[in-house]
Design a protein around this motif. Structure first.
Motif, PDB file in Angstrom:
ATOM      1  N   ILE A 199      19.458 -16.092 -33.041  1.00  0.00           N
ATOM      2  CA  ILE A 199      19.253 -14.644 -33.109  1.00  0.00           C
ATOM      3  C   ILE A 199      19.842 -14.094 -34.400  1.00  0.00           C
ATOM      4  O   ILE A 199      19.213 -13.303 -35.111  1.00  0.00           O
ATOM      5  CB  ILE A 199      19.869 -13.958 -31.883  1.00  0.00           C
ATOM      6  CG1 ILE A 199      19.103 -14.354 -30.614  1.00  0.00           C
ATOM      7  CG2 ILE A 199      19.869 -12.428 -32.055  1.00  0.00           C
ATOM      8  CD1 ILE A 199      19.805 -13.988 -29.332  1.00  0.00           C
ATOM      9  N   LEU A 204      14.216 -13.777 -33.757  1.00  0.00           N
ATOM     10  CA  LEU A 204      13.464 -12.718 -33.069  1.00  0.00           C
ATOM     11  C   LEU A 204      12.933 -11.669 -34.046  1.00  0.00           C
ATOM     12  O   LEU A 204      12.637 -10.541 -33.651  1.00  0.00           O
ATOM     13  CB  LEU A 204      14.349 -12.050 -32.012  1.00  0.00           C
ATOM     14  CG  LEU A 204      14.838 -12.961 -30.879  1.00  0.00           C
ATOM     15  CD1 LEU A 204      15.689 -12.178 -29.883  1.00  0.00           C
ATOM     16  CD2 LEU A 204      13.661 -13.629 -30.159  1.00  0.00           C
ATOM     17  N   PHE A 391      19.156 -14.047 -25.607  1.00  0.00           N
ATOM     18  CA  PHE A 391      17.848 -13.497 -25.981  1.00  0.00           C
ATOM     19  C   PHE A 391      17.537 -12.267 -25.127  1.00  0.00           C
ATOM     20  O   PHE A 391      16.984 -11.271 -25.617  1.00  0.00           O
ATOM     21  CB  PHE A 391      16.754 -14.551 -25.794  1.00  0.00           C
ATOM     22  CG  PHE A 391      16.838 -15.715 -26.729  1.00  0.00           C
ATOM     23  CD1 PHE A 391      16.589 -15.556 -28.092  1.00  0.00           C
ATOM     24  CD2 PHE A 391      17.151 -16.985 -26.272  1.00  0.00           C
ATOM     25  CE1 PHE A 391      16.656 -16.637 -28.968  1.00  0.00           C
ATOM     26  CE2 PHE A 391      17.219 -18.072 -27.138  1.00  0.00           C
ATOM     27  CZ  PHE A 391      16.974 -17.896 -28.492  1.00  0.00           C
ATOM     28  N   GLN A 394      18.659  -8.935 -26.188  1.00  0.00           N
ATOM     29  CA  GLN A 394      17.946  -8.335 -27.306  1.00  0.00           C
ATOM     30  C   GLN A 394      16.588  -7.767 -26.900  1.00  0.00           C
ATOM     31  O   GLN A 394      16.187  -6.695 -27.386  1.00  0.00           O
ATOM     32  CB  GLN A 394      17.740  -9.384 -28.415  1.00  0.00           C
ATOM     33  CG  GLN A 394      19.013 -10.061 -28.893  1.00  0.00           C
ATOM     34  CD  GLN A 394      19.997  -9.094 -29.512  1.00  0.00           C
ATOM     35  OE1 GLN A 394      19.610  -8.227 -30.306  1.00  0.00           O
ATOM     36  NE2 GLN A 394      21.266  -9.206 -29.139  1.00  0.00           N
TER      37      GLN A 394
END
Length: 447
Positions: A199, A204, A391, A394
């Motif tokens: 990340i 992403l 993840f 986010q």
């Protein structure tokens, strides 16, 4: 950060009956109206089943530890490039990101994720492709094995990539494939594990997925898919405690500061704190001291004791409160004995929080992949952990489990993940491929 899971008010604990979860939406909804996609995906998956098994066996035989997945990453990247994808390597040290764009108009972006690392475990499955690999862990040479199923995860996601790359004319939008290192936690000395590092290094971004999905094989009825909305897998913290005393002869304990006795009291205190200050019916909690290292000789009380353990929780506020109580209690115990204490905590994984609307949407898609009788969207929570949770902090995401026990074998009798005997029934691999593919395609079809 995603919201904290609400108390598990539908969790019933019955003596001798295990855990039963009665959730409002306990049954998967009917699958979407058939547009021919289900059959097309099934046929394409069947056509590459042998290749998926081949990939799984190769990866199983050649495992690598976290952040050392150099050959694994190269193997994955080569196959993704052969599918015609845009591939980025070295994302999060050894992570791989691949991008596939459909031929039809569409702006949606969805991500599918697999982990890649293995464990310092001596395999005892007896498989003809069993691992004989070794690696370096904490400065020592150790056996390495895919004792948690990450070989199956990679093979299923590669299979999904193969199927989807052949169906570009049937979808618009973009699919991002994330192959992540170091899911099993940051190696000693590393500031963060694989998900957090990927990340941080832009996994992403460019393109930015709207949602992310992942699968984990576990002991369970062969080919079944199960998960739950909100808190599904526990947050995981590593706890390290050091007691500093004064060395003395074992026959004269009063002339030193006995960190052995103090350590015993610390373990009892933490066990009592957890059992007596947390309601297990609303927020399941496990706090375990797993290692104690102190002393070198039977008749010498050492000057230091080092302990480590794991904390598993489902509620952020409750976790923080318990940590502060434990920190204060350890310091108090040390003070009573005349010792000093050091208390540190490192979060390996946050709470796996399955986005509720996305969880509801996913159920009929999984029915397409596995059949209504094989999907449970109201599974009990589990105290094992997964850094897929980072993840989900986010973007919205859903993480679900795939039952990989051998056909006809009671899951309760199957070797658990992280066991030297852990293995996956390869007949479930097509289920995972179909689940990945249909999840991506149906998500991109959303208005």
């Amino acid at each position: 950060m995603r919201p904290t899971a609400r108390p598990l008010r539908h969790l019933l604990l019955a003596a001798g009956a295990g855990v039963v979860l009665l959730a409002p939406a306990a049954q998967a909804r009917q699958a979407p109206a058939d547009d021919g996609l289900t059959d097309a995906v099934a046929a394409a998956t069947s056509a590459i089943e042998g290749r998926v098994v081949e990939w799984r066996r190769h990866l199983h035989e050649h495992p690598e530890l976290g952040f050392a997945e150099t050959n694994t990453a190269a193997y994955v990247a080569d196959r993704l490039r052969a599918m015609g994808m845009e591939v980025r390597t070295g994302v999060g040290r050894t992570g791989v990101v691949a991008i596939l764009k459909g031929d039809l108009p569409g702006s949606r972006v969805v991500a599918l994720r697999s982990d890649m690392d293995a464990l310092p475990v001596l395999e005892a499955t007896g498989l003809p492709f069993a691992s004989k690999a070794t690696g370096t862990y904490q400065g020592q040479t150790v056996p390495v094995a895919h004792a948690c199923g990450h070989d199956a995860h990679m093979a299923m996601l590669l299979g999904a990539a193969q199927v989807l790359s052949g169906m570009k004319d049937r979808f618009g939008g973009t699919i991002v494939f994330i192959f992540q290192p170091a899911e099993e936690g940051a190696p000693p000395g590393e500031p963060m594990g694989g998900a957090a590092l990927m990340i941080h290094e832009g996994a992403l971004k460019d393109p930015a997925p709207e949602a992310i999905f992942g699968i984990h094989v576990v002991p369970g009825k062969t080919g079944t898919l199960f998960y739950r909305p909100q808190g599904f897998m526990a947050a995981s913290d590593r706890v390290d405690i050091t007691l500093n005393g004064r060395q003395t002869h074992g026959a004269w304990p009063w002339r030193g500061v006995d960190v052995i006795a103090a350590s015993s009291q610390v373990v009892n205190t933490i066990n009592t704190l957890t059992a007596r200050t947390v309601d297990p019916t609303t927020t399941p909690t496990v706090f375990t001291i797993s290692t104690i290292n102190a002393g070198v000789r039977y008749n010498i009380i050492p000057d230091k004791s080092v302990m480590s353990g794991t904390l598993r929780t489902f509620d952020v506020d409750q976790r923080n409160a318990l940590v502060e109580r434990a920190r204060a209690a350890v310091d108090h115990v040390a003070h009573i004995y005349g010792a000093t204490s050091e208390f540190s905590i490192f979060q390996n994984a946050a709470l796996v929080y399955n986005d509720p609307p996305l969880s509801q949407w996913l159920a009929p898609v999984l029915v397409e992949a596995a059949g209504a009788e094989n999907v449970n969207p109201a599974s009990p929570p589990t105290t094992v952990a997964e850094d897929f949770s980072f993840f989900q902090q986010q973007i919205p995401g859903v993480f679900y489990h795939l039952g990989g026990s051998k056909t006809g074998v009671d899951p309760a009798d199957s070797a658990p993940n992280h066991s030297p005997q852990f293995d996956v029934d390869e007949s479930v691999l097509p289920v995972g491929v179909r689940a990945h593919v249909l999840t991506a395609l149906r998500f991109l079809q959303r208005p």
